[in-house]
Design a protein around this motif. Structure first.
Motif, PDB file in Angstrom:
ATOM      1  N   ILE A   1      41.205  41.746  92.166  1.00 16.90           N
ATOM      2  CA  ILE A   1      41.597  42.019  93.554  1.00 16.90           C
ATOM      3  C   ILE A   1      42.382  43.325  93.548  1.00 16.90           C
ATOM      4  N   THR A   2      41.861  44.345  94.209  1.00 16.77           N
ATOM      5  CA  THR A   2      42.457  45.683  94.148  1.00 16.77           C
ATOM      6  C   THR A   2      43.299  46.032  95.377  1.00 16.77           C
ATOM      7  N   GLY A   3      43.300  45.165  96.394  1.00 12.00           N
ATOM      8  CA  GLY A   3      44.093  45.447  97.582  1.00 12.00           C
ATOM      9  C   GLY A   3      43.910  44.363  98.626  1.00 12.00           C
ATOM     10  N   TYR A   4      44.714  44.436  99.683  1.00 12.46           N
ATOM     11  CA  TYR A   4      44.562  43.486 100.784  1.00 12.46           C
ATOM     12  C   TYR A   4      45.054  44.130 102.079  1.00 12.46           C
ATOM     13  N   THR A   5      44.485  43.661 103.189  1.00 14.88           N
ATOM     14  CA  THR A   5      44.850  44.169 104.509  1.00 14.88           C
ATOM     15  C   THR A   5      45.112  42.993 105.435  1.00 14.88           C
ATOM     16  N   ILE A   6      46.223  43.051 106.156  1.00 14.54           N
ATOM     17  CA  ILE A   6      46.620  41.982 107.087  1.00 14.54           C
ATOM     18  C   ILE A   6      46.427  42.478 108.512  1.00 14.54           C
ATOM     19  N   THR A   7      45.707  41.711 109.326  1.00 13.84           N
ATOM     20  CA  THR A   7      45.505  42.051 110.740  1.00 13.84           C
ATOM     21  C   THR A   7      45.805  40.838 111.614  1.00 13.84           C
ATOM     22  N   ASP A   8      46.098  41.110 112.882  1.00 16.46           N
ATOM     23  CA  ASP A   8      46.287  40.027 113.853  1.00 16.46           C
ATOM     24  C   ASP A   8      45.119  39.913 114.810  1.00 16.46           C
ATOM     25  N   ALA A   9      44.217  40.890 114.808  1.00 23.00           N
ATOM     26  CA  ALA A   9      43.047  40.852 115.677  1.00 23.00           C
ATOM     27  C   ALA A   9      41.842  41.371 114.905  1.00 23.00           C
ATOM     28  N   PRO A  10      41.133  40.494 114.201  1.00 22.19           N
ATOM     29  CA  PRO A  10      41.319  39.044 114.095  1.00 22.19           C
ATOM     30  C   PRO A  10      42.492  38.680 113.179  1.00 22.19           C
ATOM     31  N   ARG A  11      42.918  37.446 113.266  1.00 22.54           N
ATOM     32  CA  ARG A  11      44.110  36.994 112.540  1.00 22.54           C
ATOM     33  C   ARG A  11      43.726  36.576 111.126  1.00 22.54           C
ATOM     34  N   VAL A  12      43.475  37.569 110.282  1.00 24.43           N
ATOM     35  CA  VAL A  12      43.013  37.303 108.924  1.00 24.43           C
ATOM     36  C   VAL A  12      43.722  38.222 107.930  1.00 24.43           C
ATOM     37  N   THR A  13      43.650  37.830 106.669  1.00 26.51           N
ATOM     38  CA  THR A  13      44.027  38.698 105.556  1.00 26.51           C
ATOM     39  C   THR A  13      42.765  38.924 104.751  1.00 26.51           C
ATOM     40  N   ARG A  14      42.423  40.189 104.546  1.00 26.58           N
ATOM     41  CA  ARG A  14      41.207  40.528 103.804  1.00 26.58           C
ATOM     42  C   ARG A  14      41.594  41.060 102.419  1.00 26.58           C
ATOM     43  N   PHE A  15      41.034  40.435 101.392  1.00 22.32           N
ATOM     44  CA  PHE A  15      41.301  40.834 100.011  1.00 22.32           C
ATOM     45  C   PHE A  15      40.113  41.642  99.486  1.00 22.32           C
ATOM     46  N   SER A  16      40.395  42.830  98.966  1.00 21.43           N
ATOM     47  CA  SER A  16      39.351  43.678  98.397  1.00 21.43           C
ATOM     48  C   SER A  16      39.120  43.272  96.952  1.00 21.43           C
ATOM     49  N   LEU A  17      37.918  42.808  96.661  1.00 19.92           N
ATOM     50  CA  LEU A  17      37.536  42.381  95.318  1.00 19.92           C
ATOM     51  C   LEU A  17      36.540  43.401  94.766  1.00 19.92           C
ATOM     52  N   VAL A  18      36.837  43.974  93.618  1.00 18.27           N
ATOM     53  CA  VAL A  18      35.965  44.994  93.032  1.00 18.27           C
ATOM     54  C   VAL A  18      35.427  44.500  91.699  1.00 18.27           C
ATOM     55  N   VAL A  19      34.108  44.627  91.529  1.00 14.96           N
ATOM     56  CA  VAL A  19      33.447  44.320  90.261  1.00 14.96           C
ATOM     57  C   VAL A  19      32.933  45.639  89.683  1.00 14.96           C
ATOM     58  N   LYS A  20      33.198  45.877  88.406  1.00 15.90           N
ATOM     59  CA  LYS A  20      32.769  47.127  87.775  1.00 15.90           C
ATOM     60  C   LYS A  20      31.733  46.829  86.705  1.00 15.90           C
ATOM     61  N   LYS A  21      30.579  47.468  86.835  1.00 16.26           N
ATOM     62  CA  LYS A  21      29.517  47.269  85.851  1.00 16.26           C
ATOM     63  C   LYS A  21      28.798  48.589  85.600  1.00 16.26           C
ATOM     64  N   ALA A  22      28.622  48.928  84.341  1.00 12.74           N
ATOM     65  CA  ALA A  22      27.963  50.169  83.932  1.00 12.74           C
ATOM     66  C   ALA A  22      28.595  51.379  84.610  1.00 12.74           C
ATOM     67  N   GLY A  23      29.920  51.331  84.764  1.00 13.43           N
ATOM     68  CA  GLY A  23      30.642  52.460  85.330  1.00 13.43           C
ATOM     69  C   GLY A  23      30.642  52.523  86.840  1.00 13.43           C
ATOM     70  N   THR A  24      29.938  51.615  87.508  1.00  8.20           N
ATOM     71  CA  THR A  24      29.862  51.613  88.973  1.00  8.20           C
ATOM     72  C   THR A  24      30.719  50.486  89.539  1.00  8.20           C
ATOM     73  N   ARG A  25      31.442  50.777  90.606  1.00 13.15           N
ATOM     74  CA  ARG A  25      32.307  49.783  91.252  1.00 13.15           C
ATOM     75  C   ARG A  25      31.578  49.180  92.462  1.00 13.15           C
ATOM     76  N   TYR A  26      31.532  47.852  92.510  1.00 10.03           N
ATOM     77  CA  TYR A  26      30.867  47.135  93.595  1.00 10.03           C
ATOM     78  C   TYR A  26      31.930  46.364  94.393  1.00 10.03           C
ATOM     79  N   PRO A  27      32.192  46.739  95.658  1.00  9.28           N
ATOM     80  CA  PRO A  27      33.239  46.087  96.432  1.00  9.28           C
ATOM     81  C   PRO A  27      32.748  44.832  97.159  1.00  9.28           C
ATOM     82  N   LEU A  28      33.627  43.863  97.246  1.00  5.83           N
ATOM     83  CA  LEU A  28      33.422  42.646  98.031  1.00  5.83           C
ATOM     84  C   LEU A  28      34.699  42.405  98.822  1.00  5.83           C
ATOM     85  N   THR A  29      34.604  41.649  99.907  1.00  2.89           N
ATOM     86  CA  THR A  29      35.778  41.341 100.716  1.00  2.89           C
ATOM     87  C   THR A  29      35.891  39.838 100.924  1.00  2.89           C
ATOM     88  N   LEU A  30      37.017  39.288 100.487  1.00  2.00           N
ATOM     89  CA  LEU A  30      37.307  37.861 100.634  1.00  2.00           C
ATOM     90  C   LEU A  30      38.311  37.695 101.766  1.00  2.00           C
TER      91      LEU A  30
END
Length: 310
Positions: A256-285
Motif C-alpha cells: 500500500i503506497t498511499g491513501y486518500t480520504i474523501t467525504d463525497a463519496p465518504r470513502v478512504t481509498r488505498f493505493s495498492l501497487v504491484v511491481k513486476k518486471a520493473g513495471t508498476r501496476y496500480p490498484l485501488t482498495l
C-alpha cells in the motif's frame, strides 16, 4: 581473371567445403553430440539468475509502502488548515494562482480561465486529503464560472507541511452544473480504515493463494466468488484477477503506497501497487466509512483528480 579474384574464389570454396563437412559430421553424429553436451552442462556451475523462474525473480522486486499509523483527527485538522491557507491566499491575492500553485501550473490555469473575458475562478474547494511515500497532500478544485450553467472544476494535488504548500500537480478537470462538494469540518471523520487495511490485504492474499487458481485466472466466476467472500462487490473480480496475475505467488512484490480520504463519496481509498518486471501496476482498495467495511478493489489509481464526483 586477376590473381586477387582467383584467391578470393579459392578462399570461399575452402570455407564452403569446411562448412559442408562439419554439417555432415554433425548430422551423422547428432545423438553422440547431444549426449556429450548434456553431460558437459550437468557438470557446469550455472549462475542462479539464469535458472530462477520469472515468478521467483519477481519476488525480489519490492515496493516501498506508506505508514498507515498516526492520529487521524490530527491529520484531518492539518489538511483543513493547509487548505484554509491556500484559500485565504487566493482570496487576498485576487485571482493570483501562484499563491497556491507552482508557477508553471498557475500559468496554465490562468490561460484556461482568461481565454474568454467572462470566465473567472469563483473559489476553491477541498476534495480530499491523504498521504503517500512523498508526504502529506490534499486535492483541491479551482472552480471556473462563466455565462452558462456549466462549472469547470480544475483539480490539483498539493503536498504540504504544516501551513506551507510545497508542490502542486495538475490532476484533471471536469465540467458539471454543480460545484464539487466541500469536506465540511463539522462532518465526523468516522473510521478511516487505516488500522485494518493491512489485515484486509492479507485476507485478499489468502483468498488468492489456492494452488490451482492461477491456472483458472480467466474464469471470472471464480473471482466473483472470492470477492463476495471478502465482502467486495462483483466488479472487484477484475481487480482480484489483476492482483493475482501481477503477483509472484507470495504477493511480496506489492504494498500500500498511499491513501486518500474523501467525504463525497465518504470513502478512504488505498493505493495498492504491484511491481513486476520493473513495471508498476496500480490498484485501488476502497473502504466505505458509512458501512465501516472494504467494498471495492479497482484496477488503476482512483482518486479525486480523476473522479467526477470527487
Amino acid at each position: 581473371m586477376t590473381k586477387a579474384k582467383k584467391w578470393r574464389l579459392w578462399r570461399w570454396g575452402i570455407a564452403l567445403a569446411i562448412i559442408l563437412i562439419l554439417g555432415t559430421v554433425g548430422f551423422v553424429r547428432r545423438t553422440q553430440i547431444a549426449a556429450g553436451l548434456s553431460n558437459w552442462l550437468t557438470q557446469q556451475t550455472i549462475p542462479f539468475n539464469w535458472v530462477v523462474s520469472p515468478d521467483a525473480a519477481a519476488a525480489q522486486e519490492t515496493v516501498k509502502g506508506v505508514s498507515l499509523d498516526g492520529n487521524d483527527a490530527k491529520q484531518r485538522a492539518s489538511a483543513l488548515a493547509a487548505f484554509s491557507e491556500a484559500q485565504q491566499r487566493f482570496i487576498v491575492a485576487d485571482q493570483n494562482y501562484t499563491t497556491f500553485l507552482a508557477p508553471a501550473e498557475a500559468k496554465r490555469l490562468k490561460k484556461w480561465v482568461t481565454d474568454k473575458p467572462y470566465q473567472y475562478i469563483s473559489d476553491l474547494t477541498l476534495l480530499g486529503y491523504g498521504r503517500d511515500t512523498q508526504g502529506d497532500f490534499l486535492y483541491l478544485s479551482a472552480n471556473r464560472y462563466q455565462d452558462t450553467p456549466t462549472i469547470w472544476s480544475y483539480r490539483y494535488r498539493i503536498y504540504y507541511q504544516g501551513d506551507r504548500l510545497l508542490s502542486s500537480y495538475y490532476a484533471g478537470r471536469f465540467e458539471d452544473t454543480v460545484q464539487p462538494q466541500f469536506i465540511a469540518p463539522k462532518v465526523g471523520l468516522g473510521t478511516p480504515g487505516n488500522a485494518t487495511a493491512v489485515n484486509f490485504l492479507t485476507q485478499i492474499k489468502n483468498g488468492l493463494s489456492r494452488a490451482d487458481l492461477y491456472e483458472k485466472i480467466n474464469d471470472r466466476s471464480l473471482f466473483v466468488g472470492i470477492a463476495r467472500q471478502l465482502g467486495l462487490d462483483d466488479a472487484s473480480a477484475a481487480g482480484l484477477q489483476e492482483y493475482l496475475r501481477r503477483s509472484n505467488g507470495k504477493f511480496n512484490n506489492s504494498a500500500i503506497t498511499g491513501y486518500t480520504i474523501t467525504d463525497a463519496p465518504r470513502v478512504t481509498r488505498f493505493s495498492l501497487v504491484v511491481k513486476k518486471a520493473g513495471t508498476r501496476y496500480p490498484l485501488t482498495l476502497s473502504f466505505d466509512r458509512n458501512k465501516s467495511k472494504f467494498t471495492q478493489l479497482r484496477m488503476g489509481n482512483v482518486n479525486p483528480g480523476n473522479q467526477k464526483n470527487g
